[in-house]
Scaffold this active site. Sequence first.
Site, mmCIF file in Angstrom:
data_model
loop_
_atom_site.group_PDB
_atom_site.id
_atom_site.type_symbol
_atom_site.label_atom_id
_atom_site.label_comp_id
_atom_site.label_asym_id
_atom_site.label_seq_id
_atom_site.Cartn_x
_atom_site.Cartn_y
_atom_site.Cartn_z
ATOM 1 N N ARG A 180 0.123 1.375 12.441
ATOM 2 C CA ARG A 180 1.306 1.997 11.833
ATOM 3 C C ARG A 180 2.483 2.006 12.813
ATOM 4 N NH1 ARG A 180 -0.968 7.521 9.823
ATOM 5 N NH2 ARG A 180 1.142 7.899 9.097
ATOM 6 N N HIS A 211 4.684 17.211 11.415
ATOM 7 C CA HIS A 211 3.353 16.593 11.546
ATOM 8 C C HIS A 211 3.289 15.644 12.729
ATOM 9 C CE1 HIS A 211 2.439 17.470 7.041
ATOM 10 N NE2 HIS A 211 2.335 18.541 7.807
ATOM 11 N N GLY A 257 10.516 13.300 -2.014
ATOM 12 C CA GLY A 257 9.438 12.328 -1.801
ATOM 13 C C GLY A 257 8.181 12.900 -1.185
ATOM 14 N N THR A 258 7.791 14.092 -1.646
ATOM 15 C CA THR A 258 6.518 14.634 -1.178
ATOM 16 C C THR A 258 5.677 15.071 -2.379
ATOM 17 O OG1 THR A 258 5.421 16.317 0.197
ATOM 18 C CG2 THR A 258 7.557 16.929 -0.769
ATOM 19 N N LEU A 260 9.706 10.460 -7.685
ATOM 20 C CA LEU A 260 9.500 9.498 -8.789
ATOM 21 C C LEU A 260 8.718 10.160 -9.911
ATOM 22 C CD1 LEU A 260 8.352 6.152 -7.062
ATOM 23 C CD2 LEU A 260 10.571 6.637 -8.133
ATOM 24 N N ASP A 261 7.756 11.007 -9.492
ATOM 25 C CA ASP A 261 6.816 11.586 -10.482
ATOM 26 C C ASP A 261 6.829 13.113 -10.458
ATOM 27 O OD1 ASP A 261 4.402 9.196 -9.236
ATOM 28 O OD2 ASP A 261 5.936 8.956 -10.813
ATOM 29 N N GLN A 278 7.658 15.695 7.045
ATOM 30 C CA GLN A 278 6.215 15.541 7.225
ATOM 31 C C GLN A 278 5.924 14.131 7.748
ATOM 32 O OE1 GLN A 278 3.913 17.348 3.673
ATOM 33 N NE2 GLN A 278 5.937 16.830 2.881
HETATM 34 C C1 BV8 Z 1 -3.560 23.420 8.988
HETATM 35 C C2 BV8 Z 1 -0.097 13.373 10.045
HETATM 36 C C3 BV8 Z 1 -4.596 25.297 9.962
HETATM 37 C C4 BV8 Z 1 -1.155 12.391 10.037
HETATM 38 C C5 BV8 Z 1 -0.577 14.785 8.153
HETATM 39 C C6 BV8 Z 1 -3.804 26.066 2.780
HETATM 40 C C7 BV8 Z 1 -3.094 26.550 3.873
HETATM 41 C C8 BV8 Z 1 -3.138 25.885 5.102
HETATM 42 C C9 BV8 Z 1 -3.905 24.724 5.244
HETATM 43 C C10 BV8 Z 1 -4.617 24.248 4.154
HETATM 44 C C11 BV8 Z 1 -4.562 24.901 2.942
HETATM 45 N N1 BV8 Z 1 -5.346 24.223 2.062
HETATM 46 C C12 BV8 Z 1 -5.871 23.132 2.695
HETATM 47 C C13 BV8 Z 1 -5.466 23.138 3.975
HETATM 48 C C14 BV8 Z 1 -5.860 22.160 4.977
HETATM 49 C C15 BV8 Z 1 -4.921 20.961 5.048
HETATM 50 C C16 BV8 Z 1 -4.441 20.487 3.711
HETATM 51 O O1 BV8 Z 1 -3.354 20.845 3.278
HETATM 52 N N2 BV8 Z 1 -5.232 19.630 3.078
HETATM 53 C C17 BV8 Z 1 -4.816 19.053 1.819
HETATM 54 C C18 BV8 Z 1 -5.246 17.587 1.773
HETATM 55 C C19 BV8 Z 1 -5.440 19.872 0.712
HETATM 56 N N3 BV8 Z 1 -3.799 21.262 5.899
HETATM 57 C C20 BV8 Z 1 -3.944 21.096 7.234
HETATM 58 O O2 BV8 Z 1 -4.991 20.767 7.755
HETATM 59 C C21 BV8 Z 1 -2.732 21.368 8.100
HETATM 60 N N4 BV8 Z 1 -3.139 22.197 9.192
HETATM 61 O O3 BV8 Z 1 -3.603 23.939 7.932
HETATM 62 O O4 BV8 Z 1 -3.987 24.021 10.138
HETATM 63 C C22 BV8 Z 1 -4.491 26.001 11.243
HETATM 64 C C23 BV8 Z 1 -4.039 27.308 11.213
HETATM 65 C C24 BV8 Z 1 -3.950 27.980 12.415
HETATM 66 C C25 BV8 Z 1 -4.298 27.341 13.602
HETATM 67 C C26 BV8 Z 1 -4.725 26.025 13.595
HETATM 68 C C27 BV8 Z 1 -4.826 25.333 12.408
HETATM 69 C C28 BV8 Z 1 -2.200 20.102 8.766
HETATM 70 C C29 BV8 Z 1 -1.670 19.152 7.763
HETATM 71 C C30 BV8 Z 1 -1.022 17.961 8.491
HETATM 72 C C31 BV8 Z 1 -1.946 16.776 8.419
HETATM 73 N N5 BV8 Z 1 -1.251 15.602 8.909
HETATM 74 N N6 BV8 Z 1 0.086 13.767 8.679
HETATM 75 C C32 BV8 Z 1 -0.611 11.057 9.677
HETATM 76 O O5 BV8 Z 1 0.532 10.941 9.185
HETATM 77 O O6 BV8 Z 1 -1.370 10.125 9.890
HETATM 78 S S1 BV8 Z 1 -0.464 15.038 6.501
HETATM 79 C C33 BV8 Z 1 0.006 13.607 5.673
HETATM 80 O O7 BV8 Z 1 0.205 14.002 4.296
HETATM 81 C C34 BV8 Z 1 1.347 13.056 6.099
HETATM 82 O O8 BV8 Z 1 1.988 13.785 7.093
HETATM 83 C C35 BV8 Z 1 2.175 13.183 4.847
HETATM 84 O O9 BV8 Z 1 3.489 13.404 5.123
HETATM 85 C C36 BV8 Z 1 1.544 14.379 4.259
HETATM 86 C C37 BV8 Z 1 1.913 14.745 2.873
HETATM 87 O O10 BV8 Z 1 1.956 13.589 2.105
HETATM 88 P P1 BV8 Z 1 3.377 13.212 1.447
HETATM 89 O O11 BV8 Z 1 4.382 13.070 2.542
HETATM 90 O O12 BV8 Z 1 3.676 14.168 0.368
HETATM 91 O O13 BV8 Z 1 3.076 11.771 0.915
HETATM 92 P P2 BV8 Z 1 2.275 11.374 -0.409
HETATM 93 O O14 BV8 Z 1 1.920 9.934 -0.279
HETATM 94 O O15 BV8 Z 1 1.204 12.395 -0.674
HETATM 95 O O16 BV8 Z 1 3.351 11.560 -1.571
HETATM 96 C C38 BV8 Z 1 4.498 10.731 -1.604
HETATM 97 C C39 BV8 Z 1 5.365 11.259 -2.731
HETATM 98 O O17 BV8 Z 1 6.565 10.502 -2.759
HETATM 99 C C40 BV8 Z 1 4.724 11.123 -4.101
HETATM 100 O O18 BV8 Z 1 4.905 12.320 -4.832
HETATM 101 C C41 BV8 Z 1 5.512 9.973 -4.767
HETATM 102 O O19 BV8 Z 1 5.674 10.176 -6.148
HETATM 103 C C42 BV8 Z 1 6.834 10.097 -4.069
HETATM 104 N N7 BV8 Z 1 7.575 8.829 -3.951
HETATM 105 C C43 BV8 Z 1 7.068 7.603 -3.661
HETATM 106 N N8 BV8 Z 1 8.093 6.701 -3.591
HETATM 107 C C44 BV8 Z 1 9.243 7.388 -3.828
HETATM 108 C C45 BV8 Z 1 8.922 8.748 -4.069
HETATM 109 N N9 BV8 Z 1 9.853 9.669 -4.344
HETATM 110 C C46 BV8 Z 1 11.141 9.258 -4.394
HETATM 111 N N10 BV8 Z 1 11.532 7.978 -4.171
HETATM 112 C C47 BV8 Z 1 10.615 7.024 -3.895
HETATM 113 N N11 BV8 Z 1 11.024 5.758 -3.698
#
Ligand code: BV8
Length: 230
Positions: free
Chosen positions: A55, A107, A175-176, A201-202, A89
């Site tokens: 990446r 992130h 875009g999230t 988009l969605d 993010q």
């Molecule tokens: C933490 C780096 C605790 C890596 C990433 C509740 C509360 C707290 C935590 C949690 C919770 N429930 C679950 C959790 C745990 C977890 C979590 O959320 N899991 C999910 C899967 C359920 N969260 C964590 O672990 C976080 N840490 O909670 O720590 C803690 C507390 C105290 C002390 C210590 C620890 C950490 C989360 C961070 C993880 N790292 N990224 C990497 O990049 O390789 S997350 C990863 O997903 C990316 O960063 C990315 O940015 C992020 C979110 O994805 P999106 O950016 O939204 O991208 P996605 O593809 O999903 O969507 C794209 C969107 O764009 C779509 O909607 C699409 O329609 C749209 N789109 C596409 N094209 C276009 C467009 N829109 C407009 N125009 C276009 N052209």
Amino acid sequence: MNVLILTGAGISAESGIPTFRGPDGLWEGHRVEEVATPEAFARNPELVQKFYNLRRRNLLSPQIRPNAAHDSLAAFEQAHQGDFLLVTQNVDDLHKRAGSKKVIAMHGELLKARDMDTEEIFDWRDDLTSESVHPKIPGRLGRLRPHIVWFGEMPMGMEQIEAAAIKADVFIAIGTSGRVYPAAGIVELTPANCRRIEINLDETPASPRFNESHRGAATELVPQILQSLR
Ligand code: BV8
């Protein structure tokens, strides 16, 4: 007027960087939640380093550039009188390259590496491997990891983000997919009279929390909506 922006992978999609959860959302058959974790790194550091090395190389290729959505956010910040904060993010550097100044990469950042013991952070544009040497200590080998927040790790800048959210007059999520927390929870921290705008988009799981949901591409809608705020 205090403005808080949250961007996700969708804002970089039109620059050629694949999103996480779209049809191409898998990497070598792995979901990002499986590879981007401390456990995965402990179990198979080469696999995780390769995920980020590929990446990082892609990000540094000449055809990957900021797009009109990144550019319009930088221009808006430049001209804006009130408070402005851009929380992303994304781990790419496209907001910075577009000229955005007040950016929190919650992130982490693909073009930085961190020493696993000393926590020192370095700009890093090459591959990271077990042979990578600490930039200031020639004998120190293999103690560098990507400066990325993995699942289960604490995002960066949360205090500053929360402080900005509670006084936001306008909050725009661009875009999230609203699936990853605590990023997806930021909208909940904004005050009741905050104008909450979603550009995507969605439909997303977070859409019901917004006053306005604009369906379309970021490069088209972000300049338009920012123009309407001037
Ligand atoms: C933490 C780096 C605790 C890596 C990433 C509740 C509360 C707290 C935590 C949690 C919770 N429930 C679950 C959790 C745990 C977890 C979590 O959320 N899991 C999910 C899967 C359920 N969260 C964590 O672990 C976080 N840490 O909670 O720590 C803690 C507390 C105290 C002390 C210590 C620890 C950490 C989360 C961070 C993880 N790292 N990224 C990497 O990049 O390789 S997350 C990863 O997903 C990316 O960063 C990315 O940015 C992020 C979110 O994805 P999106 O950016 O939204 O991208 P996605 O593809 O999903 O969507 C794209 C969107 O764009 C779509 O909607 C699409 O329609 C749209 N789109 C596409 N094209 C276009 C467009 N829109 C407009 N125009 C276009 N052209």
